[in-house]
Design a protein around this motif. Structure first.
Motif, PDB file in Angstrom:
ATOM      1  N   PHE A 110      29.081  40.950  33.968  1.00  0.00           N
ATOM      2  CA  PHE A 110      28.576  40.325  35.193  1.00  0.00           C
ATOM      3  C   PHE A 110      29.257  38.956  35.432  1.00  0.00           C
ATOM      4  CE2 PHE A 110      25.483  38.462  38.157  1.00  0.00           C
ATOM      5  CZ  PHE A 110      25.375  39.512  39.050  1.00  0.00           C
ATOM      6  N   ARG A 111      30.574  39.039  35.505  1.00  0.00           N
ATOM      7  CA  ARG A 111      31.360  37.808  35.682  1.00  0.00           C
ATOM      8  C   ARG A 111      32.578  38.123  36.546  1.00  0.00           C
ATOM      9  NH1 ARG A 111      33.384  35.232  30.287  1.00  0.00           N
ATOM     10  NH2 ARG A 111      34.792  37.047  30.413  1.00  0.00           N
ATOM     11  N   THR A 112      32.817  37.271  37.513  1.00  0.00           N
ATOM     12  CA  THR A 112      33.981  37.464  38.384  1.00  0.00           C
ATOM     13  C   THR A 112      35.258  37.300  37.581  1.00  0.00           C
ATOM     14  OG1 THR A 112      32.759  36.614  40.278  1.00  0.00           O
ATOM     15  CG2 THR A 112      35.148  36.669  40.474  1.00  0.00           C
ATOM     16  N   SER A 113      36.221  38.168  37.821  1.00  0.00           N
ATOM     17  CA  SER A 113      37.485  38.103  37.091  1.00  0.00           C
ATOM     18  C   SER A 113      38.615  38.562  37.991  1.00  0.00           C
ATOM     19  CB  SER A 113      37.425  38.968  35.831  1.00  0.00           C
ATOM     20  OG  SER A 113      37.361  40.344  36.183  1.00  0.00           O
ATOM     21  N   THR A 114      39.823  38.223  37.583  1.00  0.00           N
ATOM     22  CA  THR A 114      41.026  38.668  38.284  1.00  0.00           C
ATOM     23  C   THR A 114      41.888  39.435  37.318  1.00  0.00           C
ATOM     24  OG1 THR A 114      42.166  36.606  37.769  1.00  0.00           O
ATOM     25  CG2 THR A 114      41.008  36.718  39.886  1.00  0.00           C
ATOM     26  N   THR A 115      42.627  40.394  37.840  1.00  0.00           N
ATOM     27  CA  THR A 115      43.518  41.187  37.006  1.00  0.00           C
ATOM     28  C   THR A 115      44.789  41.480  37.776  1.00  0.00           C
ATOM     29  OG1 THR A 115      43.747  43.224  35.714  1.00  0.00           O
ATOM     30  CG2 THR A 115      42.476  43.372  37.769  1.00  0.00           C
ATOM     31  N   LYS A 116      45.897  41.514  37.043  1.00  0.00           N
ATOM     32  CA  LYS A 116      47.182  41.806  37.651  1.00  0.00           C
ATOM     33  C   LYS A 116      47.264  43.292  37.987  1.00  0.00           C
ATOM     34  CE  LYS A 116      49.728  38.067  37.872  1.00  0.00           C
ATOM     35  NZ  LYS A 116      50.387  37.658  39.135  1.00  0.00           N
ATOM     36  N   VAL A 117      47.702  43.566  39.196  1.00  0.00           N
ATOM     37  CA  VAL A 117      47.919  44.943  39.623  1.00  0.00           C
ATOM     38  C   VAL A 117      49.293  45.022  40.267  1.00  0.00           C
ATOM     39  CG1 VAL A 117      45.447  45.393  39.965  1.00  0.00           C
ATOM     40  CG2 VAL A 117      46.825  44.510  41.863  1.00  0.00           C
ATOM     41  N   THR A 118      49.676  46.214  40.619  1.00  0.00           N
ATOM     42  CA  THR A 118      50.996  46.402  41.220  1.00  0.00           C
ATOM     43  C   THR A 118      51.078  45.650  42.552  1.00  0.00           C
ATOM     44  OG1 THR A 118      51.159  48.587  40.209  1.00  0.00           O
ATOM     45  CG2 THR A 118      52.659  48.108  42.034  1.00  0.00           C
ATOM     46  N   GLY A 119      52.054  44.737  42.653  1.00  0.00           N
ATOM     47  CA  GLY A 119      52.287  43.997  43.902  1.00  0.00           C
ATOM     48  C   GLY A 119      51.384  42.831  44.146  1.00  0.00           C
ATOM     49  N   GLY A 120      50.482  42.516  43.215  1.00  0.00           N
ATOM     50  CA  GLY A 120      49.629  41.373  43.461  1.00  0.00           C
ATOM     51  C   GLY A 120      48.549  41.212  42.414  1.00  0.00           C
ATOM     52  N   THR A 121      47.399  40.700  42.851  1.00  0.00           N
ATOM     53  CA  THR A 121      46.271  40.422  41.968  1.00  0.00           C
ATOM     54  C   THR A 121      45.003  40.972  42.608  1.00  0.00           C
ATOM     55  OG1 THR A 121      47.324  38.406  41.169  1.00  0.00           O
ATOM     56  CG2 THR A 121      44.960  38.600  40.808  1.00  0.00           C
ATOM     57  N   ALA A 122      44.123  41.550  41.771  1.00  0.00           N
ATOM     58  CA  ALA A 122      42.846  42.079  42.246  1.00  0.00           C
ATOM     59  C   ALA A 122      41.726  41.179  41.764  1.00  0.00           C
ATOM     60  CB  ALA A 122      42.639  43.521  41.762  1.00  0.00           C
ATOM     61  N   LEU A 123      40.862  40.772  42.731  1.00  0.00           N
ATOM     62  CA  LEU A 123      39.676  39.988  42.404  1.00  0.00           C
ATOM     63  C   LEU A 123      38.483  40.941  42.304  1.00  0.00           C
ATOM     64  CD1 LEU A 123      38.091  37.239  42.195  1.00  0.00           C
ATOM     65  CD2 LEU A 123      37.756  37.464  44.667  1.00  0.00           C
ATOM     66  N   LEU A 124      37.782  40.913  41.185  1.00  0.00           N
ATOM     67  CA  LEU A 124      36.623  41.767  40.961  1.00  0.00           C
ATOM     68  C   LEU A 124      35.387  40.878  40.889  1.00  0.00           C
ATOM     69  CD1 LEU A 124      38.160  44.090  38.202  1.00  0.00           C
ATOM     70  CD2 LEU A 124      38.097  44.464  40.666  1.00  0.00           C
ATOM     71  N   GLN A 125      34.478  41.083  41.856  1.00  0.00           N
ATOM     72  CA  GLN A 125      33.280  40.252  41.926  1.00  0.00           C
ATOM     73  C   GLN A 125      32.035  41.152  41.834  1.00  0.00           C
ATOM     74  OE1 GLN A 125      33.132  36.819  44.577  1.00  0.00           O
ATOM     75  NE2 GLN A 125      31.303  37.700  45.512  1.00  0.00           N
ATOM     76  N   PRO A 126      31.143  40.910  40.839  1.00  0.00           N
ATOM     77  CA  PRO A 126      29.949  41.744  40.690  1.00  0.00           C
ATOM     78  C   PRO A 126      28.822  41.273  41.603  1.00  0.00           C
ATOM     79  CG  PRO A 126      30.056  40.179  38.912  1.00  0.00           C
ATOM     80  CD  PRO A 126      31.301  39.967  39.752  1.00  0.00           C
ATOM     81  N   THR A 127      27.961  42.238  42.010  1.00  0.00           N
ATOM     82  CA  THR A 127      26.779  41.935  42.812  1.00  0.00           C
ATOM     83  C   THR A 127      25.599  42.716  42.227  1.00  0.00           C
ATOM     84  OG1 THR A 127      28.121  41.649  44.798  1.00  0.00           O
ATOM     85  CG2 THR A 127      25.753  41.987  45.113  1.00  0.00           C
ATOM     86  N   LEU A 128      24.515  42.017  41.937  1.00  0.00           N
ATOM     87  CA  LEU A 128      23.339  42.641  41.319  1.00  0.00           C
ATOM     88  C   LEU A 128      22.525  43.384  42.382  1.00  0.00           C
ATOM     89  CD1 LEU A 128      21.731  42.977  38.681  1.00  0.00           C
ATOM     90  CD2 LEU A 128      20.444  40.915  39.335  1.00  0.00           C
ATOM     91  N   LEU A 129      22.209  44.682  42.092  1.00  0.00           N
ATOM     92  CA  LEU A 129      21.405  45.516  42.987  1.00  0.00           C
ATOM     93  C   LEU A 129      20.022  45.742  42.388  1.00  0.00           C
ATOM     94  CD1 LEU A 129      24.159  48.163  43.870  1.00  0.00           C
ATOM     95  CD2 LEU A 129      23.573  46.067  45.103  1.00  0.00           C
ATOM     96  N   ARG A 130      19.231  46.648  43.023  1.00  0.00           N
ATOM     97  CA  ARG A 130      17.922  47.002  42.500  1.00  0.00           C
ATOM     98  C   ARG A 130      18.071  47.730  41.163  1.00  0.00           C
ATOM     99  NH1 ARG A 130      15.355  49.678  48.041  1.00  0.00           N
ATOM    100  NH2 ARG A 130      15.534  47.805  49.360  1.00  0.00           N
ATOM    101  N   ASN A 131      17.033  47.672  40.407  1.00  0.00           N
ATOM    102  CA  ASN A 131      16.993  48.359  39.107  1.00  0.00           C
ATOM    103  C   ASN A 131      18.119  47.909  38.182  1.00  0.00           C
ATOM    104  OD1 ASN A 131      14.789  49.884  40.122  1.00  0.00           O
ATOM    105  ND2 ASN A 131      16.191  51.410  41.010  1.00  0.00           N
ATOM    106  N   ASP A 132      18.552  46.627  38.344  1.00  0.00           N
ATOM    107  CA  ASP A 132      19.572  46.029  37.478  1.00  0.00           C
ATOM    108  C   ASP A 132      20.903  46.764  37.537  1.00  0.00           C
ATOM    109  OD1 ASP A 132      17.802  44.066  36.633  1.00  0.00           O
ATOM    110  OD2 ASP A 132      17.071  45.296  34.953  1.00  0.00           O
ATOM    111  N   LYS A 133      21.132  47.443  38.631  1.00  0.00           N
ATOM    112  CA  LYS A 133      22.435  48.062  38.811  1.00  0.00           C
ATOM    113  C   LYS A 133      23.411  47.011  39.346  1.00  0.00           C
ATOM    114  CE  LYS A 133      21.149  52.224  37.619  1.00  0.00           C
ATOM    115  NZ  LYS A 133      21.701  52.906  36.434  1.00  0.00           N
ATOM    116  N   VAL A 134      24.687  47.154  38.995  1.00  0.00           N
ATOM    117  CA  VAL A 134      25.704  46.164  39.390  1.00  0.00           C
ATOM    118  C   VAL A 134      26.770  46.856  40.223  1.00  0.00           C
ATOM    119  CG1 VAL A 134      27.445  44.524  38.616  1.00  0.00           C
ATOM    120  CG2 VAL A 134      25.316  44.772  37.336  1.00  0.00           C
ATOM    121  N   ALA A 135      26.904  46.403  41.446  1.00  0.00           N
ATOM    122  CA  ALA A 135      27.998  46.881  42.300  1.00  0.00           C
ATOM    123  C   ALA A 135      29.198  45.948  42.141  1.00  0.00           C
ATOM    124  CB  ALA A 135      27.552  46.923  43.760  1.00  0.00           C
TER     125      ALA A 135
END
Length: 474
Positions: A110-135
């Protein structure tokens, strides 16, 4: 010397530019990356309210299309399955760039992170949903966005660095030219002096060290001229002393009568007399080239007066004398060397201290005109009874401690410029000595002035009158 200075300036400037430009360029690159990532985080955050309200796919697609990244196809939303919340299976919107492992790691930590991908960088940001599910919301940032403006900033830094380098080289080159010009002038003057042109002098310009060298050179040249003049006078005097014994020899040779030996003796005595006459005439008539020429001629009279008054003011303070100096607030160039003018001032001021009681006031005034400069030295002492006799060389006027040569020094300085010296009464009640220094050096030779009938020009009379106003007629 010139190229050495340029090389030093080039090396120092390059090091300074590299030391500042490289870190600054890296900072600019990092700032551009942070700006792109922050923008991606802001776009990802716009999806969070929709995710917390409803995980319905259509609503999420509409929310994604309202963002710049979603419109450009750079956003991906992953909602895990949650039957209890009405999500029987996982919902994926968009095309993912990061791997499933990266998504799982973000969901777990449950922490925002960045990762190198082809042609650039991907930002992955989590969001807490109901029943402790994480989108997970993924925003793709191309390399072009990560480095936007970096190239332009680097080019500007490079341009500024090149401009600094060229500017420092140009400044160093100009300084080098100035130093080299002064050094070459000093070297050339030394060569001319070595070739016998004793009138050569060096301008006291350039760096302080070269100015000191020029002052020393000019003083040395003056000393050489004086030594040669003294040697010629000594040779003439010694030769003149030979005339007395030669006269005795000639009279004795005349009384020898006739005969080869007598004739030879008389011829030898006559030849010796001719040689002695030639030596005397040559020694006294020979004049080396001592006329000051070129930009190094003369000095700043105001500077010399201030310098000598600084010296004499200390003694005046000890003796309780009031001192006044006027007319030295701006430069006044005169065709007289610094040593000569200083010697003349010292001679006049020394007379004030020697021949007036303690506490007697005195003043020095400098008047500048188009064709002449007047130096007035006045005192409140007893005055000079016979000014004309005082100007005669060697006449001390029966005063203790006087050789009678001081005013002669002053006179020779003035006459070397076509001027003269006058002694009169000052408004202080004592003596006023006026040194008239001509600025037209064509009339500097007294003999030439006498032959050409040189007279005081109207401008000189005007300047003399200006010097007298408020000070008493001399």
């Amino acid at each position: 010397m010139r190229w050495a200075l340029v090389k030093v300036a080039l090396a120092v400037t390059v090091m300074v530019v590299v030391a500042f430009a490289v870190p600054l360029g890296l900072v600019i690159k990092e700032m551009a990356r942070d700006r792109a990532v922050t923008n991606a985080e802001r776009q990802a955050a716009t999806i969070a309210p929709t995710l917390t309200i409803t995980p319905e796919q259509h609503a999420l697609e509409v929310a994604v299309q309202t963002t710049h990244a979603g419109t450009a196809g750079r956003m991906f939303v992953h909602v895990p399955a949650d039957p209890d919340a009405g999500v029987p299976k996982a919902v994926d919107i968009g095309t993912p760039r990061a791997g499933r492992a990266d998504h799982a790691l973000v969901q777990r930590l449950f922490r925002t992170s960045t990762t190198k991908v082809t042609g650039g960088t991907a930002l992955l940001q989590p969001t807490l949903l109901r029943n402790d599910k994480v989108a997970v919301v993924e925003v793709y940032v191309p390399n072009a966005e990560m480095s936007r403006g970096v190239t332009t900033a680097w080019l500007m830094l490079a341009g500024v660095g090149i401009a600094l380098i060229l500017g420092s080289v140009a400044v160093a080159d100009r300084l080098g030219v100035r130093m080299v010009r002064s050094a070459r002038r000093l070297s050339g003057a030394a060569e001319e002096l070595g070739e016998g042109r004793l009138g050569v002098r060096v301008p006291e310009e350039g760096p302080k060290e070269l100015q000191s060298a020029a002052v020393a050179f000019n003083a040395m040249a003056d000393q050489v001229v004086q030594l040669l003049a003294n040697e010629r006078e000594l040779a003439a005097d010694l030769s003149h002393r030979l005339r007395t014994p030669l006269t005795v020899l000639r009279l004795n040779a005349a009384s020898l009568g006739d005969g080869p030996a007598a004739e030879q003796t008389r011829a030898a005595v006559e030849q010796l007399e001719r040689e002695v006459d030639i030596i005397i005439r040559t020694a006294r008539e020979a004049k080396p080239q001592t006329t000051l020429v070129g930009p190094g001629a003369g000095c700043d009279a105001s500077e010399v007066v201030r310098e000598r008054m600084d010296f004499w003011s200390a003694l005046a303070e000890d003796e309780g004398r009031k001192v006044r100096v006027a007319g030295v607030d701006r430069p006044v160039r005169i065709p007289v060397g610094r040593p000569e003018l200083a010697a003349a001032l010292d001679a006049l001021l020394g007379n004030v201290f020697r021949h007036t009681p303690e506490g007697t006031a005195f003043s020095v005034d400098l008047h500048n005109g188009e064709d002449a400069v007047i130096v007035l030295v006045s005192d409140a002492g007893p005055g000079i009874a016979d000014p004309a006799a005082a100007l005669a060389r060697g006449n001390s006027g029966s005063r203790d401690g006087s050789t009678g040569l001081g005013l002669d020094i002053v006179r020779r300085v003035a006459e070397s410029t076509g001027g003269d010296v006058r002694i009169g009464s000052s408004v202080l009640g004592g003596t006023e000595v006026r040194i008239w220094i001509g600025l037209d050096t064509r009339a500097a030779d007294p003999e030439e002035r006498r032959r050409s009938g040189h007279r005081v020009p109207d401008r000189r009379r005007t300047l003399i009158s200006a010097g007298r106003r408020g000070r008493g007629d001399i």
